[in-house]
Design a protein around this motif. Structure first.
Motif, mmCIF file in Angstrom:
data_model
loop_
_atom_site.group_PDB
_atom_site.id
_atom_site.type_symbol
_atom_site.label_atom_id
_atom_site.label_comp_id
_atom_site.label_asym_id
_atom_site.label_seq_id
_atom_site.Cartn_x
_atom_site.Cartn_y
_atom_site.Cartn_z
ATOM 1 N N LYS A 55 0.836 -1.212 0.000
ATOM 2 C CA LYS A 55 0.000 0.000 0.000
ATOM 3 C C LYS A 55 0.869 1.260 0.000
ATOM 4 O O LYS A 55 0.620 2.189 -0.771
ATOM 5 C CB LYS A 55 -0.935 0.007 1.205
ATOM 6 C CG LYS A 55 -1.834 1.237 1.276
ATOM 7 C CD LYS A 55 -2.627 1.242 2.560
ATOM 8 C CE LYS A 55 -3.526 2.441 2.666
ATOM 9 N NZ LYS A 55 -2.837 3.712 2.691
ATOM 10 N N LEU A 59 -0.057 3.132 -3.134
ATOM 11 C CA LEU A 59 -1.302 3.839 -2.830
ATOM 12 C C LEU A 59 -1.141 4.720 -1.591
ATOM 13 O O LEU A 59 -1.953 4.669 -0.659
ATOM 14 C CB LEU A 59 -2.433 2.826 -2.604
ATOM 15 C CG LEU A 59 -2.762 1.896 -3.766
ATOM 16 C CD1 LEU A 59 -3.734 0.809 -3.331
ATOM 17 C CD2 LEU A 59 -3.329 2.680 -4.937
ATOM 18 N N LYS A 61 -1.678 7.776 -0.919
ATOM 19 C CA LYS A 61 -2.731 8.745 -0.599
ATOM 20 C C LYS A 61 -4.113 8.104 -0.459
ATOM 21 O O LYS A 61 -5.105 8.805 -0.342
ATOM 22 C CB LYS A 61 -2.769 9.843 -1.656
ATOM 23 C CG LYS A 61 -1.499 10.668 -1.669
ATOM 24 C CD LYS A 61 -1.557 11.765 -2.692
ATOM 25 C CE LYS A 61 -0.240 12.536 -2.680
ATOM 26 N NZ LYS A 61 -0.221 13.585 -3.679
ATOM 27 N N SER A 62 -4.180 6.796 -0.455
ATOM 28 C CA SER A 62 -5.483 6.135 -0.319
ATOM 29 C C SER A 62 -5.907 6.095 1.143
ATOM 30 O O SER A 62 -5.132 6.393 2.044
ATOM 31 C CB SER A 62 -5.414 4.719 -0.897
ATOM 32 O OG SER A 62 -4.514 3.938 -0.152
ATOM 33 N N ALA A 63 -7.144 5.710 1.351
ATOM 34 C CA ALA A 63 -7.712 5.645 2.699
ATOM 35 C C ALA A 63 -6.897 4.692 3.575
ATOM 36 O O ALA A 63 -6.370 3.697 3.089
ATOM 37 C CB ALA A 63 -9.160 5.172 2.613
ATOM 38 N N HIS A 84 -12.445 -6.954 0.825
ATOM 39 C CA HIS A 84 -12.215 -5.577 1.233
ATOM 40 C C HIS A 84 -13.561 -5.077 1.725
ATOM 41 O O HIS A 84 -14.548 -5.126 0.998
ATOM 42 C CB HIS A 84 -11.734 -4.721 0.062
ATOM 43 C CG HIS A 84 -11.802 -3.265 0.370
ATOM 44 N ND1 HIS A 84 -12.791 -2.457 -0.127
ATOM 45 C CD2 HIS A 84 -11.041 -2.481 1.172
ATOM 46 C CE1 HIS A 84 -12.617 -1.233 0.331
ATOM 47 N NE2 HIS A 84 -11.559 -1.228 1.125
ATOM 48 N N TYR A 86 -15.749 -1.948 3.709
ATOM 49 C CA TYR A 86 -15.788 -0.543 4.076
ATOM 50 C C TYR A 86 -16.955 -0.386 5.033
ATOM 51 O O TYR A 86 -18.054 -0.848 4.753
ATOM 52 C CB TYR A 86 -16.011 0.310 2.819
ATOM 53 C CG TYR A 86 -16.237 1.763 3.107
ATOM 54 C CD1 TYR A 86 -15.152 2.616 3.301
ATOM 55 C CD2 TYR A 86 -17.510 2.300 3.181
ATOM 56 C CE1 TYR A 86 -15.348 3.954 3.562
ATOM 57 C CE2 TYR A 86 -17.708 3.640 3.442
ATOM 58 C CZ TYR A 86 -16.624 4.467 3.634
ATOM 59 O OH TYR A 86 -16.814 5.791 3.898
ATOM 60 N N ASN A 99 -11.640 0.845 6.645
ATOM 61 C CA ASN A 99 -11.392 -0.103 5.566
ATOM 62 C C ASN A 99 -10.668 -1.308 6.149
ATOM 63 O O ASN A 99 -9.679 -1.143 6.863
ATOM 64 C CB ASN A 99 -10.510 0.519 4.482
ATOM 65 C CG ASN A 99 -11.260 1.517 3.642
ATOM 66 O OD1 ASN A 99 -12.082 1.143 2.832
ATOM 67 N ND2 ASN A 99 -10.985 2.804 3.844
ATOM 68 N N LEU A 126 -9.507 -0.086 -2.743
ATOM 69 C CA LEU A 126 -9.488 1.187 -2.030
ATOM 70 C C LEU A 126 -9.754 2.347 -2.986
ATOM 71 O O LEU A 126 -10.350 3.346 -2.600
ATOM 72 C CB LEU A 126 -8.142 1.408 -1.331
ATOM 73 C CG LEU A 126 -7.815 0.496 -0.153
ATOM 74 C CD1 LEU A 126 -6.384 0.731 0.306
ATOM 75 C CD2 LEU A 126 -8.796 0.711 0.985
ATOM 76 N N LYS A 127 -9.304 2.200 -4.225
ATOM 77 C CA LYS A 127 -9.489 3.260 -5.229
ATOM 78 C C LYS A 127 -10.613 2.954 -6.212
ATOM 79 O O LYS A 127 -11.312 3.854 -6.651
ATOM 80 C CB LYS A 127 -8.189 3.471 -6.002
ATOM 81 C CG LYS A 127 -7.112 4.092 -5.174
ATOM 82 C CD LYS A 127 -6.361 5.097 -6.000
ATOM 83 C CE LYS A 127 -5.379 5.810 -5.118
ATOM 84 N NZ LYS A 127 -5.301 7.197 -5.383
ATOM 85 N N GLU A 128 -10.752 1.707 -6.585
ATOM 86 C CA GLU A 128 -11.757 1.305 -7.574
ATOM 87 C C GLU A 128 -12.645 0.230 -6.963
ATOM 88 O O GLU A 128 -12.179 -0.861 -6.683
ATOM 89 C CB GLU A 128 -11.089 0.751 -8.839
ATOM 90 C CG GLU A 128 -10.281 1.745 -9.615
ATOM 91 C CD GLU A 128 -11.130 2.810 -10.295
ATOM 92 O OE1 GLU A 128 -12.311 2.541 -10.610
ATOM 93 O OE2 GLU A 128 -10.610 3.905 -10.513
ATOM 94 N N LYS A 129 -13.904 0.545 -6.761
ATOM 95 C CA LYS A 129 -14.816 -0.410 -6.109
ATOM 96 C C LYS A 129 -15.238 -1.536 -7.055
ATOM 97 O O LYS A 129 -15.431 -2.663 -6.640
ATOM 98 C CB LYS A 129 -16.068 0.299 -5.576
ATOM 99 C CG LYS A 129 -15.767 1.396 -4.574
ATOM 100 C CD LYS A 129 -15.048 0.893 -3.359
ATOM 101 C CE LYS A 129 -14.784 2.001 -2.365
ATOM 102 N NZ LYS A 129 -13.648 1.794 -1.529
#
Length: 168
Positions: A55, A59, A61-63, A84, A86, A99, A126-129
């Motif tokens: 990560k 990634l 800057k992701s959640a 994953h 949420y 998450n 995290l970026k694309e559901k």
């Protein structure tokens, strides 16, 4: 012989070749020659460190991730390899998002590329559901041979289902 459940979306020629290897009991050799070593990430602390390393490389800057763990129930209940999730929690007048990533315990004793593929897949959520073009491009960005490893993982699952785990 059981159907090739994990390869339904692949061309018939590919399915036929895998079926032949499976029937001739040569699939385990294919896997163990291509992926000879099993990783040593066998507890939740090591898994958390492993996933966060990926990560943080791709990634940043992701959640944030709240929970990362192996889960004994995933494969049986959800017919999935990882999840994953949420979730939102209300704290007074604030909503906190959490998450979580859970990976099937089956991956405690597999080659590292299989674990990496599942981790990359769940991190991409995290970026694309949705499983769309952008999702798979992100997976491939994080793991250049993502599609080949995903295929080999499906082959591994077939071998486990038909003849048992070749790494045990």
């Amino acid at each position: 012989m059981k159907p090739l459940n994990y390869l339904n979306s692949y061309p018939q020629a590919v399915q036929d070749k895998v079926s032949t290897l499976l029937n001739e009991r040569r699939l385990a050799n294919y896997l163990t020659n291509k992926y000879p070593n099993v990783h040593q990430i066998n507890n939740n602390d090591l898994l958390r460190e492993y996933v966060l390393d990926i990560k943080n490389r791709f990634l940043k800057k992701s959640a944030p991730l709240s929970q990362i763990c192996f889960d004994n129930k995933i494969h049986v209940i959800n017919n999935a390899l990882g999840l994953h999730t949420y979730r939102s929690k209300v704290h007074g007048n604030k909503i906190k998002a959490k998450n979580d990533i859970k990976i099937a315990s089956l991956f405690k004793a597999t080659p590292e590329p299989f674990l990496q593929m599942i981790a990359v897949h769940e991190l991409a959520h995290l970026k694309e559901k949705e499983h769309n073009k952008a999702f798979y491009q992100l997976c491939q960005h994080m793991m250049s041979d993502y599609h080949q490893v995903e295929f080999d993982l499906r082959v591994y699952l077939l071998e486990c289902e038909h003849h048992g785990d070749p790494y045990l």
